[in-house]
Motif scaffolding. Structure first.
Motif, PDB file in Angstrom:
ATOM      1  N   ILE A  75     -69.344-131.259  98.623  1.00 39.76           N
ATOM      2  CA  ILE A  75     -70.605-132.008  98.724  1.00 39.76           C
ATOM      3  C   ILE A  75     -71.243-132.062  97.341  1.00 39.76           C
ATOM      4  CG2 ILE A  75     -72.882-132.147  99.801  1.00 39.76           C
ATOM      5  CD1 ILE A  75     -71.748-130.459 102.116  1.00 39.76           C
ATOM      6  N   GLU A  76     -71.441-133.230  96.813  1.00 40.95           N
ATOM      7  CA  GLU A  76     -72.056-133.401  95.498  1.00 40.95           C
ATOM      8  C   GLU A  76     -73.534-133.750  95.666  1.00 40.95           C
ATOM      9  OE1 GLU A  76     -71.978-136.442  91.687  1.00 40.95           O
ATOM     10  OE2 GLU A  76     -70.145-136.197  92.857  1.00 40.95           O
ATOM     11  N   LEU A  77     -74.403-132.852  95.199  1.00 41.02           N
ATOM     12  CA  LEU A  77     -75.842-133.093  95.272  1.00 41.02           C
ATOM     13  C   LEU A  77     -76.320-133.745  93.981  1.00 41.02           C
ATOM     14  CD1 LEU A  77     -77.164-129.747  96.826  1.00 41.02           C
ATOM     15  CD2 LEU A  77     -76.415-131.815  98.004  1.00 41.02           C
ATOM     16  N   ARG A  78     -76.931-134.897  94.113  1.00 39.99           N
ATOM     17  CA  ARG A  78     -77.554-135.548  92.959  1.00 39.99           C
ATOM     18  C   ARG A  78     -79.047-135.291  93.060  1.00 39.99           C
ATOM     19  NH1 ARG A  78     -74.108-141.253  92.695  1.00 39.99           N
ATOM     20  NH2 ARG A  78     -72.081-140.268  92.242  1.00 39.99           N
ATOM     21  N   VAL A  79     -79.486-134.243  92.369  1.00 36.79           N
ATOM     22  CA  VAL A  79     -80.829-133.698  92.567  1.00 36.79           C
ATOM     23  C   VAL A  79     -81.828-134.287  91.582  1.00 36.79           C
ATOM     24  CG1 VAL A  79     -82.197-131.592  92.627  1.00 36.79           C
ATOM     25  CG2 VAL A  79     -79.833-131.563  93.450  1.00 36.79           C
ATOM     26  N   GLN A  80     -82.981-134.661  92.099  1.00 38.70           N
ATOM     27  CA  GLN A  80     -84.091-135.148  91.271  1.00 38.70           C
ATOM     28  C   GLN A  80     -85.294-134.234  91.492  1.00 38.70           C
ATOM     29  OE1 GLN A  80     -84.334-138.078  89.166  1.00 38.70           O
ATOM     30  NE2 GLN A  80     -86.212-137.070  88.573  1.00 38.70           N
ATOM     31  N   SER A  81     -85.782-133.618  90.422  1.00 35.08           N
ATOM     32  CA  SER A  81     -86.954-132.749  90.491  1.00 35.08           C
ATOM     33  C   SER A  81     -88.168-133.501  89.956  1.00 35.08           C
ATOM     34  CB  SER A  81     -86.710-131.485  89.655  1.00 35.08           C
ATOM     35  OG  SER A  81     -87.835-130.651  89.654  1.00 35.08           O
ATOM     36  N   VAL A  82     -89.237-133.530  90.741  1.00 30.44           N
ATOM     37  CA  VAL A  82     -90.448-134.272  90.379  1.00 30.44           C
ATOM     38  C   VAL A  82     -91.631-133.299  90.373  1.00 30.44           C
ATOM     39  CG1 VAL A  82     -91.953-136.212  90.976  1.00 30.44           C
ATOM     40  CG2 VAL A  82     -89.507-136.327  91.497  1.00 30.44           C
ATOM     41  N   ILE A  83     -92.511-133.411  89.389  1.00 29.40           N
ATOM     42  CA  ILE A  83     -93.664-132.520  89.341  1.00 29.40           C
ATOM     43  C   ILE A  83     -94.520-132.723  90.590  1.00 29.40           C
ATOM     44  CG2 ILE A  83     -93.714-132.354  86.830  1.00 29.40           C
ATOM     45  CD1 ILE A  83     -96.023-134.358  86.840  1.00 29.40           C
ATOM     46  N   PRO A  84     -95.106-131.648  91.152  1.00 25.58           N
ATOM     47  CA  PRO A  84     -95.843-131.749  92.411  1.00 25.58           C
ATOM     48  C   PRO A  84     -96.939-132.809  92.422  1.00 25.58           C
ATOM     49  CG  PRO A  84     -95.469-129.454  91.864  1.00 25.58           C
ATOM     50  CD  PRO A  84     -95.006-130.250  90.683  1.00 25.58           C
ATOM     51  N   ASP A  85     -97.685-132.928  91.325  1.00 30.29           N
ATOM     52  CA  ASP A  85     -98.808-133.875  91.305  1.00 30.29           C
ATOM     53  C   ASP A  85     -98.360-135.327  91.445  1.00 30.29           C
ATOM     54  OD1 ASP A  85    -100.514-131.774  91.043  1.00 30.29           O
ATOM     55  OD2 ASP A  85    -100.870-132.023  88.901  1.00 30.29           O
ATOM     56  N   ALA A  86     -97.119-135.619  91.066  1.00 30.14           N
ATOM     57  CA  ALA A  86     -96.617-137.002  91.130  1.00 30.14           C
ATOM     58  C   ALA A  86     -95.662-137.230  92.292  1.00 30.14           C
ATOM     59  CB  ALA A  86     -95.919-137.348  89.822  1.00 30.14           C
ATOM     60  N   TYR A  87     -95.298-136.151  92.984  1.00 33.68           N
ATOM     61  CA  TYR A  87     -94.219-136.243  93.974  1.00 33.68           C
ATOM     62  C   TYR A  87     -94.523-137.224  95.109  1.00 33.68           C
ATOM     63  CZ  TYR A  87     -90.611-134.844  97.288  1.00 33.68           C
ATOM     64  OH  TYR A  87     -89.549-134.858  98.153  1.00 33.68           O
ATOM     65  N   ARG A  88     -95.678-137.083  95.726  1.00 35.48           N
ATOM     66  CA  ARG A  88     -95.992-137.922  96.890  1.00 35.48           C
ATOM     67  C   ARG A  88     -96.063-139.406  96.522  1.00 35.48           C
ATOM     68  NH1 ARG A  88     -99.999-135.999 101.687  1.00 35.48           N
ATOM     69  NH2 ARG A  88     -99.815-137.795 103.059  1.00 35.48           N
ATOM     70  N   SER A  89     -96.687-139.704  95.387  1.00 38.15           N
ATOM     71  CA  SER A  89     -96.797-141.108  94.972  1.00 38.15           C
ATOM     72  C   SER A  89     -95.427-141.682  94.626  1.00 38.15           C
ATOM     73  CB  SER A  89     -97.752-141.245  93.787  1.00 38.15           C
ATOM     74  OG  SER A  89     -97.292-140.521  92.661  1.00 38.15           O
ATOM     75  N   ARG A  90     -94.549-140.866  94.023  1.00 38.18           N
ATOM     76  CA  ARG A  90     -93.192-141.325  93.710  1.00 38.18           C
ATOM     77  C   ARG A  90     -92.422-141.648  94.982  1.00 38.18           C
ATOM     78  NH1 ARG A  90     -90.655-139.438  89.010  1.00 38.18           N
ATOM     79  NH2 ARG A  90     -88.764-140.394  89.859  1.00 38.18           N
ATOM     80  N   LEU A  91     -92.568-140.792  95.982  1.00 32.53           N
ATOM     81  CA  LEU A  91     -91.884-141.040  97.249  1.00 32.53           C
ATOM     82  C   LEU A  91     -92.384-142.324  97.900  1.00 32.53           C
ATOM     83  CD1 LEU A  91     -91.379-137.804  99.392  1.00 32.53           C
ATOM     84  CD2 LEU A  91     -89.646-139.265  98.355  1.00 32.53           C
ATOM     85  N   LYS A  92     -93.698-142.537  97.854  1.00 25.30           N
ATOM     86  CA  LYS A  92     -94.267-143.753  98.438  1.00 25.30           C
ATOM     87  C   LYS A  92     -93.732-144.998  97.730  1.00 25.30           C
ATOM     88  CE  LYS A  92     -98.684-143.793  99.351  1.00 25.30           C
ATOM     89  NZ  LYS A  92    -100.144-143.583  99.151  1.00 25.30           N
ATOM     90  N   THR A  93     -93.590-144.908  96.410  1.00 30.47           N
ATOM     91  CA  THR A  93     -93.037-146.030  95.652  1.00 30.47           C
ATOM     92  C   THR A  93     -91.594-146.309  96.065  1.00 30.47           C
ATOM     93  OG1 THR A  93     -94.458-145.515  93.753  1.00 30.47           O
ATOM     94  CG2 THR A  93     -92.518-146.880  93.331  1.00 30.47           C
ATOM     95  N   MET A  94     -90.796-145.240  96.222  1.00 28.78           N
ATOM     96  CA  MET A  94     -89.408-145.398  96.636  1.00 28.78           C
ATOM     97  C   MET A  94     -89.316-145.949  98.057  1.00 28.78           C
ATOM     98  SD  MET A  94     -87.669-144.531  93.992  1.00 28.78           S
ATOM     99  CE  MET A  94     -85.999-144.194  94.526  1.00 28.78           C
TER     100      MET A  94
END
Length: 445
Positions: A75-94
């Protein structure tokens, strides 16, 4: 001559045959072997999380991810780490671009509800049923915050009080200040520390969520009580313009006017806030249970030994319980609604690995509270973490505003608290919050 010639001819033939064999072998080598054909194809998963900080909590979670990758090379994990303050907004954009990762951390309560209603994530009840012994090992109601219409969408990895008062006993003793048990005693302690040039409460509200999350959720409940909040959250018989809530806003504003915080609190973040406390510039700071890990790892020895934990004091006439504090079940991994087949199976395996009994033990040993039924190792854990663990056995967790309100209402509240600290009107802020929550729920009136 004939004998010699015949021998040479035989040697020539043997050499030629050897070359032919070598040539055939060489020509055949590019063809895949049966063993190569049998090698399994890697399953690829995109994974997002917000464990970007350099602290013990994030380190522990990243180590669990790395261990999963080592144990599951297929299983190959392609991991993206996002700073907590920006995480929710980044997810909403995606999500808006229909490009959500396969597996991603999701917040409990309102965030989970919003993603479910948007058709973005899928339930995992079949997986929990198939692993019922493990699922039954969690504390009662642990899955409630990830449940929508009787379907479960994630598994909690941690649990955290979001509002704890960390104080330096040595500074309190130096100025003969008692640990506040009432609101009036807290205001008096603030006054005393200011007279001696000590910051009463360090605050880092640059990201706007710290004051609402770590102070206001619990402060408001002290006055309104939990029942009122649950009604106003669903807009069923209560409004943010009700007198008790505006009284809570007024109490929050009183802290700023009493100079409870240092002047630059809107320009520093929570890590800088902790550093002020570590340098003995402040007698207290108010943050969630996650701060214990930072204290143990980073605080000077004398500060750490003098640090203890208490709750925001009771408020006379309030409807809330004094032995209670706002808290949340930690984030859990959710599955993209489109994930299926062997990739879904691999993602479920990741979810189990990150919340298995063994993982929960590692998380607990990393000075984070868990919702799984295991006890702290008192022979190895730091005394401050044991103090937190024991306190939480006596304390009731209250709904946290930031996980219960709609996303739009949370943003309105965060902005409102900033306005409040600058002298804004509690009535105006309450009305904005009421309009936002009602509008999002379709009950604007």
């Amino acid at each position: 001559m004939r004998y010699i010639s015949s021998g040479i001819w035989k040697i020539f033939i043997l050499v030629a045959i050897c070359y032919l064999i070598a040539g055939c072998t060489s020509a055949a080598s590019p063809v895949p072997s049966a063993q190569a054909d049998a090698e399994p194809k890697k399953i690829k998963l995109t994974v997002w999380h917000d464990w970007a900080a350099q602290d013990s909590a994030s380190d522990t979670m990243r180590e669990l991810l790395s261990q999963f990758q080592k144990d599951n090379p297929q299983i190959e994990l392609r991991v993206q780490s996002v700073i907590p303050d920006a995480y929710r907004s980044r997810l909403k954009t995606m999500a808006a671009a229909d490009e959500l990762p396969d597996v991603f951390l999701i917040g409990p309560d309102s965030m989970t509800r919003e993603f479910v209603r948007g058709g973005l994530i899928q339930p995992i009840d079949d997986f929990l049923k198939a692993n019922s012994k493990w699922a039954e090992g969690f504390e009662p109601r642990s899955f409630d915050s990830f449940t929508v219409e009787d379907k479960k969408y994630s598994v909690p990895m941690t649990i955290s009080p979001t509002s704890l008062v960390f104080y330096n006993q040595a500074i309190f003793d130096q100025y003969s200040v008692p640990i506040p048990q009432t609101w009036e005693e807290l205001i008096q302690a603030i006054s005393t520390f200011n007279k001696h040039g000590v910051i009463p409460i360090a605050l880092g509200n640059k990201s706007a969520w710290v004051a609402p999350s770590s102070i206001f959720s619990t402060l408001a409940d002290r006055i309104t009580g939990t029942g009122w909040f649950m009604d106003v959250m669903s807009q069923s018989g209560a409004k943010f313009t009700d007198r008790p809530f505006m009284d809570a806003l007024a109490k929050m504003q009183q802290l700023a006017r009493a100079r409870a915080f240092q002047d630059n609190f809107s320009f520093i973040d929570s890590k800088q806030m902790e550093q002020m406390y570590f340098r003995k510039q402040a007698a207290m700071f108010i943050e969630g249970g996650w701060a214990v890990g930072s204290l143990i790892a980073e605080a000077p020895k004398d500060v750490l030994e003098s640090t203890h934990i208490t709750l925001l004091p009771a408020i006379h006439g309030g409807k809330g319980e004094p032995m209670a504090t706002s808290g949340v079940v930690g984030k859990g991994f959710a599955l993209n609604a489109k994930l299926e087949g062997e990739r879904r199976d691999a993602a479920l395996k990741l979810i189990y690995t990150m919340a298995s009994p063994e993982a929960q033990r590692k998380i607990l040993n990393g000075h984070m509270l868990v919702s799984y039924r295991i006890d702290v190792d008192r022979t190895a854990a730091h005394p401050l973490f044991i103090e937190l663990h024991d306190l939480m056995k006596k304390v009731k967790l209250l709904p946290a505003y930031e996980t219960q309100l709609t996303t739009a209402a949370v943003e309105t509240l965060n902005e409102g608290i900033q306005e409040l600290f600058k002298g804004g009107s509690p009535g105006t802020i309450a009305q904005k919050l009421q309009d936002t929550q009602a509008n999002v729920l379709g009950k604007f009136r």
